[in-house]
Write a protein that holds these residues in place. Structure first.
Motif, PDB file in Angstrom:
ATOM      1  N   PHE A  56      13.473  14.061 -39.086  1.00  0.00           N
ATOM      2  CA  PHE A  56      13.072  15.696 -39.453  1.00  0.00           C
ATOM      3  C   PHE A  56      12.333  16.374 -38.198  1.00  0.00           C
ATOM      4  N   ALA A  57      11.594  15.804 -37.395  1.00  0.00           N
ATOM      5  CA  ALA A  57      11.017  16.626 -36.491  1.00  0.00           C
ATOM      6  C   ALA A  57      11.873  16.751 -35.273  1.00  0.00           C
ATOM      7  N   THR A  58      12.771  16.065 -35.095  1.00  0.00           N
ATOM      8  CA  THR A  58      13.750  16.485 -33.836  1.00  0.00           C
ATOM      9  C   THR A  58      14.940  17.181 -34.066  1.00  0.00           C
ATOM     10  N   THR A  59      15.322  17.332 -35.521  1.00  0.00           N
ATOM     11  CA  THR A  59      16.659  17.944 -35.812  1.00  0.00           C
ATOM     12  C   THR A  59      16.430  19.062 -36.963  1.00  0.00           C
ATOM     13  N   GLY A  60      17.204  19.954 -37.272  1.00  0.00           N
ATOM     14  CA  GLY A  60      17.160  20.766 -38.372  1.00  0.00           C
ATOM     15  C   GLY A  60      15.926  21.667 -38.532  1.00  0.00           C
ATOM     16  N   GLU A  61      15.423  21.675 -39.559  1.00  0.00           N
ATOM     17  CA  GLU A  61      14.130  22.536 -39.822  1.00  0.00           C
ATOM     18  C   GLU A  61      12.884  21.997 -39.063  1.00  0.00           C
ATOM     19  N   GLY A  62      12.736  20.954 -38.684  1.00  0.00           N
ATOM     20  CA  GLY A  62      11.595  20.582 -37.900  1.00  0.00           C
ATOM     21  C   GLY A  62      11.682  20.916 -36.545  1.00  0.00           C
ATOM     22  N   ALA A  63      13.066  20.733 -35.882  1.00  0.00           N
ATOM     23  CA  ALA A  63      13.236  21.167 -34.600  1.00  0.00           C
ATOM     24  C   ALA A  63      13.096  22.810 -34.453  1.00  0.00           C
TER      25      ALA A  63
END
Length: 448
Positions: free
Chosen positions: A341-348
């Motif tokens: 989550f933190a490194t892709t998509g909305e987290g990134a």
């Protein structure tokens, strides 16, 4: 010359800047238990998120605070505790101590790319491929992805990136009628012209920095490190390294670089008053200009990194971190879910919006990202230069699995070239010998 030593399960030794840690280095095949791929099996992340639980994240990167808030909002049954256990080496010390003690390790840990191999070779981080991380490869830029995967394993997920560019003081360059250099030979000429125009002006600062030196070697095509399992090569005699050393030696011999350490008060002052006229550094630097060199807002601009060969577009990474899941994590499914989550998509995207430089292609190619003006740089759309740099990073760079140690002895070896008659070439040879000896002592098979 090839030097072989028996490789056994043993301490890989304490790096000079961190405490000792038992890292198992095995020479024979990587079975399922060792790399985590056979024992892990498919992970039902949705079920883990529905069940909930607690995830402890050790990281110093400030943009993760927003990611934690968004993750907990999306998955209300999951409690994420974000802990700043220290920056860089300080956190690695704490992490290694926790792993060695068998208790107290976090579920997720921020680890810089250059340091990741130290934990991977010691089998201290989870192989994330069985969780689906290997399927994410197309979404990341080449440099960061290359740094987190090896021998079929994915040791972490890229959190950010540091493709290099040249930050230069336009006001100073214009004042003295000097063109922005497009090659490193032109850079040397610009250094001479600046210093001749005003002896107080220096093209840049440098007192010896391992990360900077290896980044320029990387860009020049040098590949001094090769690593596959416990087989390691350390060779600073390749053409790329010689090219870097020969050019940078001119700057040192002619005293064209300021003898000022980066991140010092004197450095910030030099950037503010123009006596340090350029920085070749990672794309994460703009925030530091805004916060630390506010007085020079509008004076600075960004240009592509000078090239070793005219007309080339080669670049390299300088800095950047990953998120890894330690083998000792208590809840690996939730840990991986947060990491993804933190490194892709909305987290990134949330991290990029807060000032981080993306390792994800989607964010790097976003019109909103590319078109964003930088008021500090006179409204320049600097992300376009950074994005081009990211696309042109050589993808086959390797760090040593004991790079933290190697970097810690840089100033004892190469650093002598900045304070004595020792040449960079001689210093690099000494760095090589010291690194080779350390690797042999820790049980690696070392080529040089």
């Amino acid at each position: 010359m090839r030097t072989r030593t028996p490789v056994t399960r043993r301490l890989l030794g304490a790096v000079a800047v961190v405490s000792a840690l038992a890292l198992g280095a095995t020479a024979c095949g990587s079975g399922g238990t060792d790399d985590g791929s056979a024992s892990a099996g498919p992970k039902d992340l949705a079920a883990a998120l529905e069940k909930g639980g607690k995830v402890t994240v050790w990281a110093w990167e400030p943009t993760l605070k927003k990611v934690v808030e968004d993750f907990e909002k999306k998955y209300p049954k999951v409690d994420v505790e974000l802990v700043n256990a220290g920056t860089g080496d300080k956190q690695y010390t704490a992490l290694q101590n926790a792993i060695a003690a068998g208790s107290g390790a976090p579920d997720v840990a921020q680890i810089e790319y250059y340091a990741l191999g130290q934990f991977a070779i010691g089998k201290s981080v989870e192989n994330l491929a069985p969780y689906g991380a290997d399927e994410l490869a197309p979404g990341f830029t080449p440099g960061p992805w290359n740094a987190v995967h090896r021998d079929g394993a994915v040791d972490a997920l890229p959190m950010d990136s540091g493709p290099m560019a040249l930050f230069y003081n336009k006001k100073v360059f214009d004042q003295h009628g000097i063109a922005v250099p497009t090659t490193w030979d032109e850079y040397v000429e610009a250094a001479r012209a600046l210093h001749k125009a005003d002896p107080k002006l220096f093209i840049t600062n440098d007192t010896g920095d391992a990360g900077f030196a290896t980044s320029l070697i990387w860009q020049a095509g040098g590949r001094p490190y090769r690593s596959k399992g416990t087989d390691v090569t350390v060779d600073f005699g390749d053409q790329g390294t010689r090219t870097y050393a020969g050019t940078w030696q001119k700057l040192l011999d002619e005293k064209l670089v300021a003898p000022i350490s980066s991140w010092s008060d004197a450095w910030y002052k030099g950037l503010a008053d123009g006596t340090v006229a350029t920085l070749a550094i990672g794309a994460w630097m703009p925030a530091s200009f805004v916060s630390g060199v506010a007085a020079a807002s509008g004076d600075w601009r960004v240009a592509p990194l000078p090239q070793w060969t005219k007309g080339s577009t080669a670049s390299a990474e300088n800095g950047g971190s990953s998120l890894a899941v330690p083998k000792a994590a208590k809840n690996k499914e939730l840990a991986y879910a947060f990491t993804e989550f933190a490194t892709t998509g909305e987290g990134a995207s949330a991290r990029v919006a807060a000032g981080a430089f993306p390792a994800t292609k989607a964010d790097l190619e976003s019109p909103a990202f590319l078109d964003a003006p930088f008021p500090y740089f006179g409204g320049q759309q600097a992300n376009r230069i950074f994005a081009d740099s990211a696309r042109n990073v050589g993808a086959d760079w390797s760090y040593l699995p004991f790079q933290v140690y190697a970097n810690s002895v840089f100033n004892d070896t190469v650093g002598k070239a900045y304070v004595s008659s020792t040449t960079l070439t001689a210093g690099l040879n000494a760095w090589q010998e010291t690194s080779v000896k350390y690797g042999k002592d820790q049980g690696f098979t070392v080529d040089k």
